[in-house]
Design a protein around this motif. Sequence first.
Motif, mmCIF file in Angstrom:
data_model
loop_
_atom_site.group_PDB
_atom_site.id
_atom_site.type_symbol
_atom_site.label_atom_id
_atom_site.label_comp_id
_atom_site.label_asym_id
_atom_site.label_seq_id
_atom_site.Cartn_x
_atom_site.Cartn_y
_atom_site.Cartn_z
ATOM 1 N N ARG A 37 0.839 -1.206 0.000
ATOM 2 C CA ARG A 37 0.000 0.000 0.000
ATOM 3 C C ARG A 37 0.874 1.257 0.000
ATOM 4 N NH1 ARG A 37 -5.050 1.297 0.780
ATOM 5 N NH2 ARG A 37 -5.686 -0.749 1.517
ATOM 6 N N GLU A 38 1.932 1.267 0.828
ATOM 7 C CA GLU A 38 2.842 2.432 0.886
ATOM 8 C C GLU A 38 3.540 2.642 -0.454
ATOM 9 O OE1 GLU A 38 4.016 2.353 5.632
ATOM 10 O OE2 GLU A 38 5.162 1.105 4.243
ATOM 11 N N GLU A 41 1.002 4.231 -2.619
ATOM 12 C CA GLU A 41 0.767 5.619 -2.193
ATOM 13 C C GLU A 41 1.858 6.541 -2.720
ATOM 14 O OE1 GLU A 41 0.373 5.199 2.065
ATOM 15 O OE2 GLU A 41 -1.776 4.734 1.914
ATOM 16 N N LYS A 42 3.113 6.087 -2.715
ATOM 17 C CA LYS A 42 4.214 6.891 -3.276
ATOM 18 C C LYS A 42 3.986 7.185 -4.751
ATOM 19 C CE LYS A 42 7.776 4.369 -2.451
ATOM 20 N NZ LYS A 42 9.078 3.757 -2.254
ATOM 21 N N LEU A 43 3.331 6.275 -5.440
ATOM 22 C CA LEU A 43 3.057 6.420 -6.871
ATOM 23 C C LEU A 43 1.730 7.128 -7.139
ATOM 24 C CD1 LEU A 43 3.980 2.771 -7.904
ATOM 25 C CD2 LEU A 43 5.375 4.819 -8.282
ATOM 26 N N ASN A 44 1.012 7.498 -6.054
ATOM 27 C CA ASN A 44 -0.333 8.066 -6.177
ATOM 28 C C ASN A 44 -1.247 7.155 -6.986
ATOM 29 O OD1 ASN A 44 0.192 10.439 -4.698
ATOM 30 N ND2 ASN A 44 1.191 11.322 -6.498
ATOM 31 N N SER A 45 -1.143 5.848 -6.719
ATOM 32 C CA SER A 45 -1.964 4.915 -7.500
ATOM 33 C C SER A 45 -2.420 3.710 -6.669
ATOM 34 C CB SER A 45 -1.188 4.437 -8.722
ATOM 35 O OG SER A 45 -0.046 3.707 -8.325
ATOM 36 N N VAL A 46 -3.003 3.992 -5.503
ATOM 37 C CA VAL A 46 -3.554 2.906 -4.692
ATOM 38 C C VAL A 46 -4.728 2.312 -5.468
ATOM 39 C CG1 VAL A 46 -4.672 2.279 -2.511
ATOM 40 C CG2 VAL A 46 -2.829 3.986 -2.530
ATOM 41 N N HIS A 48 -8.120 1.018 -6.563
ATOM 42 C CA HIS A 48 -9.459 1.251 -6.012
ATOM 43 C C HIS A 48 -10.217 -0.072 -5.921
ATOM 44 C CE1 HIS A 48 -11.275 0.822 -9.991
ATOM 45 N NE2 HIS A 48 -10.312 1.608 -10.446
#
Length: 182
Positions: A37-38, A41-46, A48
């Motif tokens: 998940r982290e 999140e760094k990639l702004n692509s969790v 959905h």
Amino acid sequence: MTTKVIESVSDAKIMELFLHGNGHPQIIHASLNETLREVFEKLNSVPHEGLFVFVGESEEAIHLPNEDADIHEPADINLSVESLGLFEHRHIHISAAHRVEVTVYFNGGNHKRRFSPATTIATVTTWAKRRFHVDPKDGADLILAIKPSEEHPRLDQHLGELIEKGSCELAFDLVREITPQG
């Protein structure tokens, strides 16, 4: 396959991973102690809801060719990169399909199986040859061609990269590879 460690900072190994979706894989970087998940999140692509994340490549069809479906399940993105085995597997697959229903046609017959989207064309080809009882020597030049385009996908391509948006099905012909003479 050797994992490429690109940096080691205070005992946190940073490595290259391959993120697969539709199209070409993207190279991303992660440390063993980060959760998946982290990393997303760094990639702004969790991913959905409605998307599935798979780790590694599924080869179940080679070992269990007569089963109707793979059992390769989506990964828990709240687990660490290390606990998910990504240091070894290195491939992360994001797909809207939980399974890809594949039909392979050969000599007037067909076989179906539901594969993980993390399955390579090489694995599907091996499965198809076994299901059609093709002698390995006689079938060495058999490859898959996508129906109806007759495009020949690379052996290292994953099913999740080949499905159309909104689809979870693929059809192939098992055909002889034509080698140009001359």
